[in-house]
Motif scaffolding. Structure first.
Motif, PDB file in Angstrom:
ATOM      1  N   ARG A 172       2.250   2.048  -3.572  1.00 40.73           N
ATOM      2  CA  ARG A 172       1.508   2.307  -4.542  1.00 40.73           C
ATOM      3  C   ARG A 172       1.117   4.081  -3.968  1.00 40.73           C
ATOM      4  O   ARG A 172       0.834   4.819  -4.475  1.00 40.73           O
ATOM      5  CB  ARG A 172      -0.086   1.746  -3.565  1.00 40.73           C
TER       6      ARG A 172
ATOM      7  N   LEU B  39       4.193  -4.828  -8.137  1.00 42.54           N
ATOM      8  CA  LEU B  39       5.583  -4.784  -7.486  1.00 42.54           C
ATOM      9  C   LEU B  39       6.519  -5.597  -7.506  1.00 42.54           C
ATOM     10  O   LEU B  39       6.271  -6.553  -6.902  1.00 42.54           O
ATOM     11  CB  LEU B  39       5.236  -4.388  -5.816  1.00 42.54           C
TER      12      LEU B  39
ATOM     13  N   ASP C 107      -0.197  -7.696  -3.966  1.00 44.66           N
ATOM     14  CA  ASP C 107       0.134  -6.550  -6.082  1.00 44.66           C
ATOM     15  C   ASP C 107       1.091  -7.474  -7.162  1.00 44.66           C
ATOM     16  O   ASP C 107       2.690  -6.564  -6.404  1.00 44.66           O
ATOM     17  CB  ASP C 107       0.322  -5.194  -5.032  1.00 44.66           C
TER      18      ASP C 107
ATOM     19  N   ASP D   1       1.251  -1.482  -0.073  1.00 43.96           N
ATOM     20  CA  ASP D   1       0.166   0.003  -0.084  1.00 43.96           C
ATOM     21  C   ASP D   1       0.809   1.025   0.288  1.00 43.96           C
ATOM     22  O   ASP D   1       0.715   1.960  -0.651  1.00 43.96           O
ATOM     23  CB  ASP D   1      -1.177  -0.107   1.130  1.00 43.96           C
TER      24      ASP D   1
END
Ligand code: PNS
Length: 167
Positions: free
Chosen positions: A86, A120, A117, A83
């Motif tokens: 991002r 990533l 994710d 998170d």
């Protein structure tokens, strides 16, 4: 999965405190990418125990230690690394690998981050052999017994450790 080139990477960790080993990984991340964010985790370290330095102290020490590197900034984060990545637009996590024990832990972390994710990326650099034995926990242990840690950490960190363990 994105095919965008990566221009901003994260070097995450607990940094309790930052050592020459961490600084070597950050400098190498900076060689391969123009922008590096050192992400200091609020959460507990991998052993599940509390930290010796507060989040603010760990960030301040990392900033002092890395202030000479252009393109490197230091930020605290809490919650999930994916998170935070991002949120700041970082495309990859860069970590150092010292030994097989690191590999098993990092493989699990990279696998989880990939599930959370897939955009990533995880990139690993092999630790400089001079720092293969070095960790924040051994530095804390030496400092707690009054030992000299000046060959493992920058002067600002050595001073902070001395003060912390004098208390
Ligand atoms: O200094 P460390 O212990 O190697 O750092 C570990 C850290 C902070 C990078 C890792 O624990 C982490 O990413 N924590 C944030 C929570 C998270 O996203 N965990 C991974 C998926 S479970």
């Amino acid at each position: 999965m994105t095919s965008d080139p990566i221009t901003h990477v994260l070097v995450p960790g607990t940094f309790d405190p930052i050592t020459f080993g961490h600084m070597d990984v950050v400098a190498r991340a900076r060689r391969i990418c123009p922008r590096v964010t050192v992400a200091v985790a609020e959460s507990l370290g991998k052993n599940g125990v509390g930290t010796t330095f507060s989040l603010d102290e760990r960030v301040a020490l990392a900033k002092q230690a890395l202030g000479h590197l252009d393109g490197v900034d230091v930020q605290p984060f809490c919650g999930l690394l994916v998170d935070f990545a991002r949120q700041i637009g970082a495309g990859a996590v860069v970590k150092g690998l010292r030994a097989m024990t690191d590999f098993e832990y990092e493989l699990q972390q990279a696998g989880l981050n990939n599930r959370l994710d897939p955009d990533l990326e995880s990139i690993f650099v092999m630790s400089n052999p001079s720092y293969g034995y070095l960790s924040s926990s051994v530095v804390r242990q030496i400092a707690s017994f009054g030992g000299d840690v000046s060959e493992f950490v920058p002067p600002c960190v050595a001073a902070a450790l001395k003060e912390r363990f004098a208390q």
